[in-house]
Design a protein around this motif. Structure first.
Motif, PDB file in Angstrom:
ATOM      1  N   GLU A  39       0.831  -1.193   0.000  1.00 43.13           N
ATOM      2  CA  GLU A  39       0.000   0.000   0.000  1.00 43.13           C
ATOM      3  C   GLU A  39       0.873   1.252   0.000  1.00 43.13           C
ATOM      4  O   GLU A  39       0.582   2.211  -0.697  1.00 43.13           O
ATOM      5  N   LYS A  40       1.960   1.196   0.761  1.00 41.44           N
ATOM      6  CA  LYS A  40       2.886   2.330   0.832  1.00 41.44           C
ATOM      7  C   LYS A  40       3.490   2.609  -0.546  1.00 41.44           C
ATOM      8  O   LYS A  40       3.578   3.748  -0.977  1.00 41.44           O
ATOM      9  N   ASN A  41       3.920   1.552  -1.212  1.00 39.32           N
ATOM     10  CA  ASN A  41       4.499   1.692  -2.556  1.00 39.32           C
ATOM     11  C   ASN A  41       3.506   2.283  -3.542  1.00 39.32           C
ATOM     12  O   ASN A  41       3.856   3.149  -4.343  1.00 39.32           O
ATOM     13  N   VAL A  42       2.261   1.795  -3.456  1.00 42.57           N
ATOM     14  CA  VAL A  42       1.229   2.294  -4.373  1.00 42.57           C
ATOM     15  C   VAL A  42       1.013   3.779  -4.142  1.00 42.57           C
ATOM     16  O   VAL A  42       1.006   4.587  -5.074  1.00 42.57           O
ATOM     17  N   GLU A  43       0.880   4.158  -2.864  1.00 45.16           N
ATOM     18  CA  GLU A  43       0.666   5.578  -2.525  1.00 45.16           C
ATOM     19  C   GLU A  43       1.832   6.420  -3.044  1.00 45.16           C
ATOM     20  O   GLU A  43       1.647   7.498  -3.587  1.00 45.16           O
ATOM     21  N   MET A  44       3.055   5.892  -2.863  1.00 47.93           N
ATOM     22  CA  MET A  44       4.248   6.625  -3.268  1.00 47.93           C
ATOM     23  C   MET A  44       4.245   6.831  -4.780  1.00 47.93           C
ATOM     24  O   MET A  44       4.520   7.925  -5.264  1.00 47.93           O
ATOM     25  N   ALA A  45       3.902   5.781  -5.504  1.00 51.30           N
ATOM     26  CA  ALA A  45       3.875   5.860  -6.965  1.00 51.30           C
ATOM     27  C   ALA A  45       2.829   6.870  -7.422  1.00 51.30           C
ATOM     28  O   ALA A  45       3.066   7.668  -8.331  1.00 51.30           O
ATOM     29  N   LEU A  46       1.671   6.864  -6.750  1.00 53.85           N
ATOM     30  CA  LEU A  46       0.591   7.777  -7.138  1.00 53.85           C
ATOM     31  C   LEU A  46       0.993   9.221  -6.856  1.00 53.85           C
ATOM     32  O   LEU A  46       0.720  10.115  -7.639  1.00 53.85           O
ATOM     33  N   GLU A  47       1.654   9.449  -5.726  1.00 54.66           N
ATOM     34  CA  GLU A  47       2.047  10.810  -5.366  1.00 54.66           C
ATOM     35  C   GLU A  47       3.119  11.346  -6.305  1.00 54.66           C
ATOM     36  O   GLU A  47       3.252  12.542  -6.493  1.00 54.66           O
ATOM     37  N   SER A  48       3.918  10.431  -6.872  1.00 53.31           N
ATOM     38  CA  SER A  48       4.993  10.886  -7.762  1.00 53.31           C
ATOM     39  C   SER A  48       4.484  11.212  -9.155  1.00 53.31           C
ATOM     40  O   SER A  48       5.225  11.691  -9.998  1.00 53.31           O
ATOM     41  N   THR A  49       3.222  10.909  -9.399  1.00 47.74           N
ATOM     42  CA  THR A  49       2.662  11.200 -10.715  1.00 47.74           C
ATOM     43  C   THR A  49       2.440  12.711 -10.812  1.00 47.74           C
ATOM     44  O   THR A  49       1.503  13.251 -10.298  1.00 47.74           O
ATOM     45  N   LEU A  50       3.388  13.345 -11.443  1.00 48.28           N
ATOM     46  CA  LEU A  50       3.455  14.797 -11.395  1.00 48.28           C
ATOM     47  C   LEU A  50       2.331  15.490 -12.151  1.00 48.28           C
ATOM     48  O   LEU A  50       1.915  15.049 -13.212  1.00 48.28           O
ATOM     49  N   ILE A  51       1.896  16.591 -11.557  1.00 48.24           N
ATOM     50  CA  ILE A  51       0.889  17.421 -12.208  1.00 48.24           C
ATOM     51  C   ILE A  51       1.386  17.865 -13.580  1.00 48.24           C
ATOM     52  O   ILE A  51       0.653  17.906 -14.548  1.00 48.24           O
ATOM     53  N   LYS A  52       2.681  18.142 -13.620  1.00 47.91           N
ATOM     54  CA  LYS A  52       3.287  18.614 -14.866  1.00 47.91           C
ATOM     55  C   LYS A  52       3.018  17.613 -15.993  1.00 47.91           C
ATOM     56  O   LYS A  52       2.677  17.974 -17.107  1.00 47.91           O
ATOM     57  N   CYS A  53       3.175  16.363 -15.619  1.00 53.16           N
ATOM     58  CA  CYS A  53       2.970  15.306 -16.610  1.00 53.16           C
ATOM     59  C   CYS A  53       1.502  15.207 -16.989  1.00 53.16           C
ATOM     60  O   CYS A  53       1.132  14.958 -18.131  1.00 53.16           O
TER      61      CYS A  53
END
Ligand SMILES: [Zn+2]
Length: 364
Positions: free
Chosen positions: A347-361
């Motif tokens: 769950e931690k990894n999933v959250e981390m991956a989602l948070e890294s999905t940049l607005i810029k992108c």
């Protein structure tokens, strides 16, 4: 690789059915989806190619923020699935053991990213362990509760913009209220009649009987809507000789100007009316009444009652839903993390991956 007859494919499992050009899909896309979108578009913020610079809206124009909703499942053993596949290759069965799965349901917008408060403490995200003996399945009630949460959050923190939610064309998103207009079960004559509705407790959860089935109770169908904007109750008023009873299809139609309704049969055999026939039986006429055709989904009703927009994507058009790209980006990051055995770590990894999905992108 293309010259060798290969194409790049992200997910080789499952079947891809192309229904882009079915008549009902075209009609919905052309007559409903595109006009709605065209109307909103001038009020959407735009970004230039670098993904950062906003093109300002004309003064006095209330901006519209479009939130894409979606659900996506992350698998514990998902590490890298992309690869070159020979053209024409069918679905390849994958080895069992995807491991534990976590479903994420969320809203995302180019303006704000994932739907959360400015300090990040409140969010509309739902983390869901799908499957039996876990959290069960994500139901119509779950999506309604999540949307209600998003509405609260956006009203509280982002009231300087109008908001529109975009949902996939999924049965849970299209579900109508149990007491909504429907000619399907109606009797022709006057009688005690109601529709089955699920019993809910005060917390909005389904009440189940000892056999595990949801408890039902009879409730009145909601009022109809006539073309002049007035409502049409389907039950006789207290002062009437049949006080509280259901009027029946014949009476309902009579009040709508079909004076011969009493003489018509309730329905043609098995409700298989002759093709093109619209006045053959009571049920067919009611079935084609505008208010019976345009019954809103529960999601639509919820959004509208709070001044939020609600758009359902045409069927088979999930590629219009740019959240797909966000999932793709998050999953590519997720695949790079070390394997996990504990669901907390996952769950931690999933959250981390989602948070890294940049607005810029996302703004691209
Ligand atoms: Zn008929």
């Amino acid at each position: 690789m293309h010259e060798l007859g290969y194409r790049w494919q992200r997910n080789h499992r499952g079947q891809y059915v192309d229904g882009h050009e079915c008549p009902d899909v075209i009609s919905y896309r052309q007559n409903h989806f595109i006009p709605t979108w065209t109307q909103l578009e001038p009020r959407m913020r735009k970004w230039l190619k670098d993904g950062v610079t906003e093109v300002p809206l004309s003064p006095g124009v209330q901006p519209v923020t479009v939130w894409r909703h979606d659900e996506s499942t992350f698998y514990a053993n998902d590490r890298r699935q992309s690869g070159w596949v020979e053209k024409g290759a069918g679905a390849t069965p994958q080895p069992k053991g995807e491991g534990e799965s976590i479903m994420i349901s969320d809203f995302v917008s180019p303006e704000y990213g994932w739907c959360k408060s400015p300090d990040g403490k409140e969010c509309a995200r739902v983390v869901f362990r799908a499957g039996k003996a876990r959290d069960g399945y994500f139901t119509a009630e779950d999506i309604l509760a999540q949307t209600a949460k998003a509405i609260d959050l956006l009203s509280k923190y982002y009231s300087d913009s109008d908001h529109v939610f975009i949902f996939d064309n999924a049965p849970t998103h299209l579900k109508r209220a149990e007491d909504a207009l429907s000619a399907r079960q109606m009797p022709k004559g006057i009688q005690e009649w109601g529709v089955d509705a699920t019993v809910m407790d005060s917390a909005g959860k389904i009440v189940r009987g000892p056999n595990g089935k949801a408890l039902k109770k009879k409730v009145r169908m909601v009022d109809g809507n006539l073309s002049d904007g007035t409502t049409q109750p389907f039950y006789f008023p207290e002062s009437h000789a049949h006080a509280g009873k259901f009027k029946g299809m014949a009476q309902i139609l009579k009040e709508r100007g079909f004076n011969n309704a009493e003489k018509l049969r309730a329905q043609c055999k098995d409700f298989k009316c002759k093709e093109g026939e619209t006045q053959c039986c009571c049920r067919r006429i009611l079935f084609n009444q505008p208010d019976f055709i345009n019954v809103p989904s529960m999601l639509e009703t919820l959004c509208k009652s709070h001044g939020f927009g609600c758009i359902i994507l045409p069927k088979f058009h999930c590629e219009l839903n740019f959240i797909e790209q966000c999932w793709g980006y998050a999953k590519r990051l997720y695949q790079l993390y070390p394997p996990t055995s504990k669901s907390v770590d996952m769950e931690k990894n999933v959250e981390m991956a989602l948070e890294s999905t940049l607005i810029k992108c996302m703004r691209r």
